[in-house]
Scaffold this motif. Structure first.
Motif, PDB file in Angstrom:
ATOM      1  N   UNK A  39      32.408 -31.584  28.747  1.00  0.00           N
ATOM      2  CA  UNK A  39      32.559 -32.494  29.583  1.00  0.00           C
ATOM      3  C   UNK A  39      33.688 -33.281  29.379  1.00  0.00           C
ATOM      4  N   UNK A  40      34.683 -33.831  30.098  1.00  0.00           N
ATOM      5  CA  UNK A  40      35.774 -34.766  29.753  1.00  0.00           C
ATOM      6  C   UNK A  40      35.164 -36.164  29.128  1.00  0.00           C
ATOM      7  N   UNK A  56      26.335 -32.252  39.131  1.00  0.00           N
ATOM      8  CA  UNK A  56      26.303 -31.294  40.252  1.00  0.00           C
ATOM      9  C   UNK A  56      26.244 -29.971  39.640  1.00  0.00           C
ATOM     10  N   UNK A  57      26.163 -28.888  40.508  1.00  0.00           N
ATOM     11  CA  UNK A  57      26.333 -27.541  39.891  1.00  0.00           C
ATOM     12  C   UNK A  57      25.209 -27.242  38.648  1.00  0.00           C
ATOM     13  N   UNK A  73      24.882 -28.580  36.030  1.00  0.00           N
ATOM     14  CA  UNK A  73      24.253 -29.625  35.349  1.00  0.00           C
ATOM     15  C   UNK A  73      23.154 -30.256  36.035  1.00  0.00           C
ATOM     16  N   UNK A  74      23.274 -30.027  37.396  1.00  0.00           N
ATOM     17  CA  UNK A  74      22.499 -30.599  38.439  1.00  0.00           C
ATOM     18  C   UNK A  74      21.038 -29.915  38.254  1.00  0.00           C
ATOM     19  N   UNK A  75      21.407 -28.449  38.228  1.00  0.00           N
ATOM     20  CA  UNK A  75      20.070 -27.399  38.179  1.00  0.00           C
ATOM     21  C   UNK A  75      19.487 -27.628  36.858  1.00  0.00           C
ATOM     22  N   UNK A 108      20.583 -19.778  39.511  1.00  0.00           N
ATOM     23  CA  UNK A 108      20.382 -20.374  40.658  1.00  0.00           C
ATOM     24  C   UNK A 108      19.764 -19.701  41.790  1.00  0.00           C
ATOM     25  N   UNK A 124      28.898 -24.930  47.087  1.00  0.00           N
ATOM     26  CA  UNK A 124      29.882 -25.457  45.948  1.00  0.00           C
ATOM     27  C   UNK A 124      29.104 -26.450  45.067  1.00  0.00           C
ATOM     28  N   UNK A 125      28.651 -27.475  45.334  1.00  0.00           N
ATOM     29  CA  UNK A 125      27.956 -28.410  44.670  1.00  0.00           C
ATOM     30  C   UNK A 125      26.697 -28.017  43.687  1.00  0.00           C
ATOM     31  N   UNK A 126      25.899 -26.812  44.299  1.00  0.00           N
ATOM     32  CA  UNK A 126      24.794 -26.569  43.616  1.00  0.00           C
ATOM     33  C   UNK A 126      24.859 -25.132  42.797  1.00  0.00           C
ATOM     34  N   UNK A 127      25.873 -24.437  43.386  1.00  0.00           N
ATOM     35  CA  UNK A 127      25.937 -23.102  42.470  1.00  0.00           C
ATOM     36  C   UNK A 127      27.176 -22.607  42.901  1.00  0.00           C
ATOM     37  N   UNK A 128      28.294 -23.152  42.350  1.00  0.00           N
ATOM     38  CA  UNK A 128      29.667 -22.564  42.783  1.00  0.00           C
ATOM     39  C   UNK A 128      29.768 -21.178  42.282  1.00  0.00           C
ATOM     40  N   UNK A 173      33.996 -20.088  37.925  1.00  0.00           N
ATOM     41  CA  UNK A 173      33.813 -20.781  36.898  1.00  0.00           C
ATOM     42  C   UNK A 173      34.823 -22.075  36.802  1.00  0.00           C
ATOM     43  N   UNK A 227      33.383 -24.654  39.020  1.00  0.00           N
ATOM     44  CA  UNK A 227      32.224 -25.335  38.012  1.00  0.00           C
ATOM     45  C   UNK A 227      32.769 -26.268  37.336  1.00  0.00           C
ATOM     46  N   UNK A 228      33.574 -25.777  36.415  1.00  0.00           N
ATOM     47  CA  UNK A 228      34.355 -26.811  35.691  1.00  0.00           C
ATOM     48  C   UNK A 228      34.997 -27.992  35.940  1.00  0.00           C
ATOM     49  N   UNK A 250      34.229 -29.574  39.284  1.00  0.00           N
ATOM     50  CA  UNK A 250      33.239 -30.235  39.813  1.00  0.00           C
ATOM     51  C   UNK A 250      32.224 -31.037  38.831  1.00  0.00           C
ATOM     52  N   UNK A 251      32.189 -30.393  37.554  1.00  0.00           N
ATOM     53  CA  UNK A 251      31.072 -30.832  36.788  1.00  0.00           C
ATOM     54  C   UNK A 251      31.886 -31.661  35.796  1.00  0.00           C
ATOM     55  N   UNK A 252      33.086 -31.639  35.774  1.00  0.00           N
ATOM     56  CA  UNK A 252      34.106 -32.729  34.942  1.00  0.00           C
ATOM     57  C   UNK A 252      34.380 -31.879  33.413  1.00  0.00           C
TER      58      UNK A 252
END
Lengths: 232, 252
Positions: A4-5, A77-78, A80-82, A214, B234-238, B241, B244-245, B247-249
């Motif tokens: 992460x950044x 999110x994505x 990380x959220x899961x 997922x 998109x926000x649970x399972x894009x 890659x 994903x990179x 939106x997850x920062x």
């Protein structure tokens, strides 16, 4: 996986992962010891299990707080959220496995020491298979390996069959030895706890599949097991 | 399947030799909110401006591909650009009310379109301010300067001004990025209300905002449309890659 950044986010996630792995090791030991205590009627080990449950509870709270912190500060999110969502459920299931091990230990302490049942029940084989099942479930999380999760789904069905058979065996023994009715009732409770523990191991694996792929497999286990087991 | 309002086919845009959008195709459904996300310079705003031909003012621009609104190619020679712009209201990052009264700001478009009847204008202004969820705050000072309002209020007046010419599409370029959380929440609530009657496209750098308000999300990176899917997906399972990179920062 890229970092992460915000480094702090990675640190928080790593801390959560490390705590869950530690929790996994602890509950593996709890269930392993509870089976040893049962098979060998080891009362000293039963007491150790009961006292170790507090340590599991302690880490359970830490994991829960860590998840809350990540939600509040980082809004994952994505993937990380899961991961964090799964962490909450996996933590809960692991803690319950430790509770069941403790319950088994408490019942072991109350079983009549002279009770002749060891060679007549399925407990030996069930114990071996349950420990293997829980270990595999914990490994599937630690290594994020869903192939192990699917193995657990299949192994569970086999174990479930043995537990069901064991119940009938205990009932027969109870009928033949009514003077030990109290101890046999405790064995029935233990037998049931073993079933619950196996169920929670399956629950851990369902979460691992969600976290990694997922995919929601909960309540649809029969879609994900081998055809051989499906017919059982 | 929702009715397609805007259809983009192989759209490429470049400023001189510098490509801004590369072969983008997507369908935008009617009465939905579509969020455009991606790092600065990825082509989101260019994409937005292409839909109401705001890029026409840039001489160095080259556009290929098609943009169809209700099945009509807006870049064909027969397109009446004024009519097109009436169809597409635009709201910008920084609220930009005219240095006029609140009433005159909202009445501006209808007046340009030839409406002079005072009662009719008042009704239009009132309706639009109601739709923009600011009527109750300004009904007693309609003739005060719009510049006296707070940033969040100014932005809602600008939304009312955009609504006054009866658009069908609302293009929003980071409409809440300069606002405090409360004003942002009001704008977001407004977007959800407005989508019942309008097709909305919103550019946002705020991931949570995209997640909260949009039905669909398009992720752009270096002029390419990387992924376009339901926001929930998109926000649970894009699927990609890169999405994903982003939106997850994580580092791309």
């Amino acid at each position: 996986m890229n970092n992460h950044i915000i480094k702090q986010f990675d640190e928080e996630l790593n801390k959560l992962r490390a705590r869950l792995i530690k929790m996994g090791l602890m509950i593996q030991e709890q269930i392993d010891n509870s089976m040893k205590a049962l098979i060998h009627n080891n009362q000293k080990l039963a007491l150790t299990i009961i006292s170790n449950d507090d340590k599991v509870d302690e880490i359970d709270l830490k994991i829960e707080k860590q998840c809350l912190k990540i939600f509040a500060l980082h809004q994952p999110v994505a993937m990380d959220l899961r991961f964090v969502i799964s962490a909450i459920t996996i933590n809960e299931k692991m803690e319950m496995i430790s509770d069941l091990a403790t319950n088994i230990a408490k019942n072991v302490l109350s079983i009549n020491l002279g009770l002749p049942y060891q060679n007549q029940t399925n407990f030996n084989i069930i114990a071996e298979k349950l420990v293997a099942l829980v270990t595999k479930a914990v490994d599937s999380f630690t290594f994020q390996d869903t192939s192990l999760s699917y193995e657990v789904f299949n192994d569970f069905l086999e174990l479930k069959k043995l537990i069901k058979e064991n119940y009938n065996i205990i009932i027969d023994l109870m009928k033949k030895n009514p003077m030990y009715i109290d101890s046999f009732t405790r064995l029935i409770i233990i037998n049931r706890n073993l079933h619950f523990a196996a169920n929670f191991a399956v629950g851990i694996c369902e979460e691992v599949v969600f976290m990694v792929d997922a995919k929601i497999v909960k309540h649809r286990l029969f879609d994900f097991i081998s055809p051989d087991n499906n017919q059982k | 399947m929702k009715e397609v309002k805007i259809k983009i086919e192989s759209l490429s845009v470049s400023y001189g030799n510098k490509p801004a959008l590369k072969d983008v195709s997507l369908n935008i459904s009617k009465n939905q909110v579509t969020a455009l996300i991606g790092p600065s310079g990825c082509g989101k705003t260019t994409f937005l401006k292409t839909i109401n031909r705001l890029n026409d003012f840039n001489d160095s621009i080259k556009i290929s591909g098609k943009v169809l609104i209700d099945g009509v190619d807006i870049y064909s020679k027969n397109t009446n650009v004024t009519e097109l712009r009436k169809k597409t209201g635009m709201i910008f990052q920084k609220s930009n009310p005219f240095p006029k009264s609140i009433f005159d700001n909202v009445a501006y478009g209808p007046r340009v379109n030839g409406i002079t009847n005072k009662d009719e204008l008042y009704e239009i202004v009132k309706n639009c301010l109601i739709k923009a969820a600011i009527w109750e705050e300004v009904e007693n000072n309609l003739y005060d300067s719009a510049l006296k309002l707070s940033g969040g209020q100014q932005q809602r007046v600008c939304i009312a001004r955009a609504l006054a010419v009866n658009p069908e599409i609302l293009l929003m370029d980071e409409p809440a990025s300069a606002l405090d959380p409360l004003s942002t929440a009001r704008i977001e609530e407004l977007i959800l209300e407005l989508k019942k009657n309008y097709t909305i496209i919103i550019v946002t750098h705020n991931m949570q905002q995209a997640a909260r308000v949009s039905d669909m999300t398009a992720f752009f990176y270096m002029g390419e449309l990387i992924e376009y899917d339901k926001t929930r997906k998109i926000f649970t399972n894009p699927s990609k890659r890169q999405t994903e990179d982003y939106i997850t920062g994580r580092y791309g």
